[in-house]
Design a protein around this motif. Structure first.
Motif, PDB file in Angstrom:
ATOM      1  N   GLY A 193     -16.258  74.542  42.724  1.00  0.00           N
ATOM      2  CA  GLY A 193     -15.932  75.571  41.755  1.00  0.00           C
ATOM      3  C   GLY A 193     -15.811  76.940  42.406  1.00  0.00           C
ATOM      4  N   GLU A 194     -15.034  77.806  41.795  1.00  0.00           N
ATOM      5  CA  GLU A 194     -14.820  79.146  42.345  1.00  0.00           C
ATOM      6  C   GLU A 194     -16.138  79.873  42.588  1.00  0.00           C
ATOM      7  OE1 GLU A 194     -12.467  82.607  43.470  1.00  0.00           O
ATOM      8  OE2 GLU A 194     -12.022  80.465  43.307  1.00  0.00           O
ATOM      9  N   ALA A 195     -17.027  79.838  41.610  1.00  0.00           N
ATOM     10  CA  ALA A 195     -18.295  80.553  41.734  1.00  0.00           C
ATOM     11  C   ALA A 195     -19.214  79.932  42.782  1.00  0.00           C
ATOM     12  CB  ALA A 195     -19.009  80.590  40.380  1.00  0.00           C
ATOM     13  N   ASP A 196     -18.960  78.685  43.150  1.00  0.00           N
ATOM     14  CA  ASP A 196     -19.834  77.979  44.089  1.00  0.00           C
ATOM     15  C   ASP A 196     -19.368  78.074  45.537  1.00  0.00           C
ATOM     16  OD1 ASP A 196     -21.633  77.091  42.145  1.00  0.00           O
ATOM     17  OD2 ASP A 196     -20.365  75.364  41.653  1.00  0.00           O
ATOM     18  N   ARG A 197     -18.237  78.730  45.793  1.00  0.00           N
ATOM     19  CA  ARG A 197     -17.746  78.812  47.169  1.00  0.00           C
ATOM     20  C   ARG A 197     -18.760  79.466  48.119  1.00  0.00           C
ATOM     21  NH1 ARG A 197     -13.119  75.716  48.442  1.00  0.00           N
ATOM     22  NH2 ARG A 197     -12.926  77.005  50.303  1.00  0.00           N
ATOM     23  N   PRO A 198     -19.398  80.591  47.758  1.00  0.00           N
ATOM     24  CA  PRO A 198     -20.371  81.174  48.690  1.00  0.00           C
ATOM     25  C   PRO A 198     -21.525  80.229  49.017  1.00  0.00           C
ATOM     26  CG  PRO A 198     -19.733  82.789  47.043  1.00  0.00           C
ATOM     27  CD  PRO A 198     -19.180  81.462  46.586  1.00  0.00           C
ATOM     28  N   LEU A 199     -22.024  79.494  48.007  1.00  0.00           N
ATOM     29  CA  LEU A 199     -23.126  78.562  48.244  1.00  0.00           C
ATOM     30  C   LEU A 199     -22.663  77.393  49.111  1.00  0.00           C
ATOM     31  CD1 LEU A 199     -26.045  77.802  47.679  1.00  0.00           C
ATOM     32  CD2 LEU A 199     -25.272  76.657  45.577  1.00  0.00           C
ATOM     33  N   TYR A 200     -21.471  76.880  48.818  1.00  0.00           N
ATOM     34  CA  TYR A 200     -20.877  75.807  49.633  1.00  0.00           C
ATOM     35  C   TYR A 200     -20.798  76.230  51.096  1.00  0.00           C
ATOM     36  CZ  TYR A 200     -16.803  73.516  51.818  1.00  0.00           C
ATOM     37  OH  TYR A 200     -15.953  72.889  52.692  1.00  0.00           O
ATOM     38  N   HIS A 201     -20.291  77.431  51.334  1.00  0.00           N
ATOM     39  CA  HIS A 201     -20.114  77.890  52.709  1.00  0.00           C
ATOM     40  C   HIS A 201     -21.451  78.196  53.368  1.00  0.00           C
ATOM     41  CE1 HIS A 201     -18.406  80.654  55.917  1.00  0.00           C
ATOM     42  NE2 HIS A 201     -17.781  79.514  56.091  1.00  0.00           N
ATOM     43  N   ALA A 202     -22.381  78.757  52.600  1.00  0.00           N
ATOM     44  CA  ALA A 202     -23.716  79.036  53.148  1.00  0.00           C
ATOM     45  C   ALA A 202     -24.386  77.749  53.618  1.00  0.00           C
ATOM     46  CB  ALA A 202     -24.581  79.729  52.095  1.00  0.00           C
ATOM     47  N   ALA A 203     -24.215  76.677  52.838  1.00  0.00           N
ATOM     48  CA  ALA A 203     -24.814  75.398  53.209  1.00  0.00           C
ATOM     49  C   ALA A 203     -24.245  74.889  54.528  1.00  0.00           C
ATOM     50  CB  ALA A 203     -24.590  74.372  52.101  1.00  0.00           C
ATOM     51  N   LEU A 204     -22.934  74.983  54.688  1.00  0.00           N
ATOM     52  CA  LEU A 204     -22.308  74.508  55.919  1.00  0.00           C
ATOM     53  C   LEU A 204     -22.722  75.364  57.114  1.00  0.00           C
ATOM     54  CD1 LEU A 204     -18.677  73.665  54.730  1.00  0.00           C
ATOM     55  CD2 LEU A 204     -20.651  72.150  54.926  1.00  0.00           C
ATOM     56  N   ALA A 205     -22.743  76.691  56.926  1.00  0.00           N
ATOM     57  CA  ALA A 205     -23.133  77.575  58.022  1.00  0.00           C
ATOM     58  C   ALA A 205     -24.598  77.357  58.390  1.00  0.00           C
ATOM     59  CB  ALA A 205     -22.894  79.033  57.621  1.00  0.00           C
ATOM     60  N   HIS A 206     -25.436  77.192  57.371  1.00  0.00           N
ATOM     61  CA  HIS A 206     -26.867  76.965  57.606  1.00  0.00           C
ATOM     62  C   HIS A 206     -27.068  75.678  58.397  1.00  0.00           C
ATOM     63  CE1 HIS A 206     -31.074  77.421  57.113  1.00  0.00           C
ATOM     64  NE2 HIS A 206     -31.242  76.639  56.055  1.00  0.00           N
ATOM     65  N   GLY A 207     -26.320  74.651  58.028  1.00  0.00           N
ATOM     66  CA  GLY A 207     -26.497  73.368  58.707  1.00  0.00           C
ATOM     67  C   GLY A 207     -25.873  73.319  60.082  1.00  0.00           C
ATOM     68  N   ALA A 208     -24.631  73.767  60.225  1.00  0.00           N
ATOM     69  CA  ALA A 208     -23.912  73.605  61.486  1.00  0.00           C
ATOM     70  C   ALA A 208     -24.169  74.750  62.462  1.00  0.00           C
ATOM     71  CB  ALA A 208     -22.416  73.472  61.219  1.00  0.00           C
ATOM     72  N   ASN A 209     -23.968  75.984  62.010  1.00  0.00           N
ATOM     73  CA  ASN A 209     -24.120  77.123  62.923  1.00  0.00           C
ATOM     74  C   ASN A 209     -25.563  77.292  63.374  1.00  0.00           C
ATOM     75  OD1 ASN A 209     -21.791  78.997  60.865  1.00  0.00           O
ATOM     76  ND2 ASN A 209     -21.382  77.445  62.401  1.00  0.00           N
ATOM     77  N   HIS A 210     -26.481  77.186  62.430  1.00  0.00           N
ATOM     78  CA  HIS A 210     -27.885  77.357  62.798  1.00  0.00           C
ATOM     79  C   HIS A 210     -28.401  76.180  63.617  1.00  0.00           C
ATOM     80  CE1 HIS A 210     -28.376  80.280  59.146  1.00  0.00           C
ATOM     81  NE2 HIS A 210     -27.593  80.756  60.096  1.00  0.00           N
ATOM     82  N   LEU A 211     -27.778  75.021  63.446  1.00  0.00           N
ATOM     83  CA  LEU A 211     -28.154  73.879  64.284  1.00  0.00           C
ATOM     84  C   LEU A 211     -27.874  74.173  65.755  1.00  0.00           C
ATOM     85  CD1 LEU A 211     -29.071  70.921  64.590  1.00  0.00           C
ATOM     86  CD2 LEU A 211     -26.693  70.249  64.213  1.00  0.00           C
ATOM     87  N   VAL A 212     -26.727  74.796  66.026  1.00  0.00           N
ATOM     88  CA  VAL A 212     -26.393  75.147  67.408  1.00  0.00           C
ATOM     89  C   VAL A 212     -27.445  76.099  67.976  1.00  0.00           C
ATOM     90  CG1 VAL A 212     -24.696  76.282  68.894  1.00  0.00           C
ATOM     91  CG2 VAL A 212     -23.926  74.770  67.057  1.00  0.00           C
ATOM     92  N   THR A 213     -27.829  77.106  67.184  1.00  0.00           N
ATOM     93  CA  THR A 213     -28.855  78.049  67.628  1.00  0.00           C
ATOM     94  C   THR A 213     -30.174  77.333  67.877  1.00  0.00           C
ATOM     95  OG1 THR A 213     -27.807  79.830  66.366  1.00  0.00           O
ATOM     96  CG2 THR A 213     -30.098  80.156  67.013  1.00  0.00           C
ATOM     97  N   LEU A 214     -30.547  76.452  66.955  1.00  0.00           N
ATOM     98  CA  LEU A 214     -31.811  75.730  67.077  1.00  0.00           C
ATOM     99  C   LEU A 214     -31.839  74.852  68.326  1.00  0.00           C
ATOM    100  CD1 LEU A 214     -34.526  74.981  65.813  1.00  0.00           C
ATOM    101  CD2 LEU A 214     -33.343  73.230  64.488  1.00  0.00           C
ATOM    102  N   VAL A 215     -30.746  74.140  68.574  1.00  0.00           N
ATOM    103  CA  VAL A 215     -30.686  73.273  69.751  1.00  0.00           C
ATOM    104  C   VAL A 215     -30.793  74.101  71.037  1.00  0.00           C
ATOM    105  CG1 VAL A 215     -29.211  71.707  71.071  1.00  0.00           C
ATOM    106  CG2 VAL A 215     -29.404  71.449  68.592  1.00  0.00           C
ATOM    107  N   ASN A 216     -30.095  75.216  71.084  1.00  0.00           N
ATOM    108  CA  ASN A 216     -30.141  76.039  72.284  1.00  0.00           C
ATOM    109  C   ASN A 216     -31.499  76.704  72.470  1.00  0.00           C
ATOM    110  OD1 ASN A 216     -27.533  75.578  73.309  1.00  0.00           O
ATOM    111  ND2 ASN A 216     -26.639  76.960  71.822  1.00  0.00           N
ATOM    112  N   GLU A 217     -32.159  77.066  71.355  1.00  0.00           N
ATOM    113  CA  GLU A 217     -33.525  77.580  71.449  1.00  0.00           C
ATOM    114  C   GLU A 217     -34.452  76.523  72.044  1.00  0.00           C
ATOM    115  OE1 GLU A 217     -35.592  80.451  69.797  1.00  0.00           O
ATOM    116  OE2 GLU A 217     -33.824  81.357  70.700  1.00  0.00           O
ATOM    117  N   ALA A 218     -34.335  75.289  71.555  1.00  0.00           N
ATOM    118  CA  ALA A 218     -35.177  74.212  72.073  1.00  0.00           C
ATOM    119  C   ALA A 218     -34.911  73.983  73.557  1.00  0.00           C
ATOM    120  CB  ALA A 218     -34.930  72.931  71.281  1.00  0.00           C
ATOM    121  N   ALA A 219     -33.638  74.019  73.953  1.00  0.00           N
ATOM    122  CA  ALA A 219     -33.294  73.829  75.363  1.00  0.00           C
ATOM    123  C   ALA A 219     -33.873  74.947  76.217  1.00  0.00           C
ATOM    124  CB  ALA A 219     -31.777  73.758  75.529  1.00  0.00           C
ATOM    125  N   ASP A 220     -33.809  76.178  75.732  1.00  0.00           N
ATOM    126  CA  ASP A 220     -34.370  77.307  76.487  1.00  0.00           C
ATOM    127  C   ASP A 220     -35.879  77.173  76.669  1.00  0.00           C
ATOM    128  OD1 ASP A 220     -31.891  78.475  76.755  1.00  0.00           O
ATOM    129  OD2 ASP A 220     -32.167  79.902  75.106  1.00  0.00           O
TER     130      ASP A 220
END
Length: 322
Positions: A193-220
């Motif tokens: 839904g139109e009103a749900d686009r920000p939540l949809y995108h936040a979920a994807l960014a939270h899962g995918a983008n933050h996963l990259v950060t988390l993995v690299n933090e663990a590696a460091d």
């Protein structure tokens, strides 16, 4: 590097409108332009061409974009944004950065580059149809079509498109065409839904983008601990954790937080504070959220969680007042 997909027959000539909606007629083979032939636009354009559509023009000024057009869209002329919009008589695919999208669409509408009946589809996850209001005002048909995938902008991406989901927001009369386009791309539509686009995108960014950060933090942190090949250590563990999380949900939780091991978590935080203080806040936030989910799912009894929550709350106060 794999070769581009071979052309396959396009979808049926006409898409049926939803029950009670107006009937829209679209040609079997669409004439398509790609505005912004970056990693996403060039790959989706190539996939549409492989499905039998005519991708006639694309825009790109950087050396990397020009090379991408030559490799992935060899039959498309490299033109200005206005020329691409004019050439895309059926479908204009706009794949520009989120923050540039509104200005690009408004500029095209103001210069008369868009025309009634033309479908203007953007690939942004963050935006819905509202950002396409200037296009709709001149009679174009708006469509939000976001692939839930990360792209490299190479032919290898074409092989990864099969089965992925697309976050689609569309007017009712355009849903049949949207479904056909997603099918041509080898994907599955998820109607957002139109009103749900920000939540949809936040979920994807939270899962995918933050996963990259988390993995690299663990590696460091493994490197800080003297581990020479942190990727080798993490790979089987993280792959198993991801697969378990996707299939089991919160039942996949393991580790000291899910067991309420307050002493272990305290030692983690003490060492992080001395070795990598910038990692403490992120560890705390994720540990507290993990504890909340473990308690809510019944994996951690509130009584057993109390000492752990004291450690997390006390450390949080220390960090806040440091």
């Amino acid at each position: 590097m794999s070769a581009p997909l071979r052309p396959r027959p396009a979808a049926p000539a006409r898409a049926a409108a939803p029950s009670g909606g107006a009937t829209l007629s679209f040609p079997r083979v669409l004439t398509v332009g790609v505005l912004g032939a970056g990693r996403v636009g060039a790959v989706l354009g190539a996939a549409l061409a492989a499905a039998g559509h005519r991708v006639v023009a694309a825009s790109g000024v950087s050396g990397a974009t020009k090379a991408r057009i030559a490799l992935l869209l060899p039959d498309a002329a490299n033109r200005s944004a206005t020329s691409v919009a004019h050439a895309a008589t059926d479908l204009l695919l706009v794949a520009v950065p989120d923050d540039e999208l509104a200005a690009v669409v408004a500029g095209l509408a103001e210069t008369g580059a868009l025309h009634p009946g033309q479908v203007v589809a953007h690939t942004s996850g963050a935006h819905g149809l509202g950002v396409l209001a200037p296009a709709a005002a001149v009679g174009a048909r708006p469509l939000a079509l976001h692939p839930a995938m990360t792209f490299t902008g190479t032919p290898d991406d074409l092989g990864r498109l099969a089965g992925i989901s697309y976050g689609v927001t569309a007017p009712a009369e355009l849903r049949p065409l949207a479904a056909r386009l997603v099918a041509d791309l080898g994907g599955v539509p998820e109607w957002v839904g139109e009103a749900d686009r920000p939540l949809y995108h936040a979920a994807l960014a939270h899962g995918a983008n933050h996963l990259v950060t988390l993995v690299n933090e663990a590696a460091d942190r493994l490197r800080d601990a003297g581990v020479g090949q942190p990727e080798k250590v993490l790979a089987p563990l993280l792959r198993a954790a991801l697969e378990n999380a996707l299939s089991l949900g919160d039942d996949a939780l393991t580790g000291p937080v899910s067991r309420g091991d307050a002493g272990t978590v305290r030692r983690h935080l003490e060492r992080l504070a001395s070795t990598a203080p910038d990692s403490v806040a992120a560890y705390l936030a994720l540990a507290r959220r993990t504890a909340d989910r473990a308690i809510a799912s019944g994996r951690l009894r509130p009584a057993d969680a109390a000492p752990l929550l004291d450690v997390l709350g006390g450390t949080r106060r220390e960090v806040r007042h440091a």
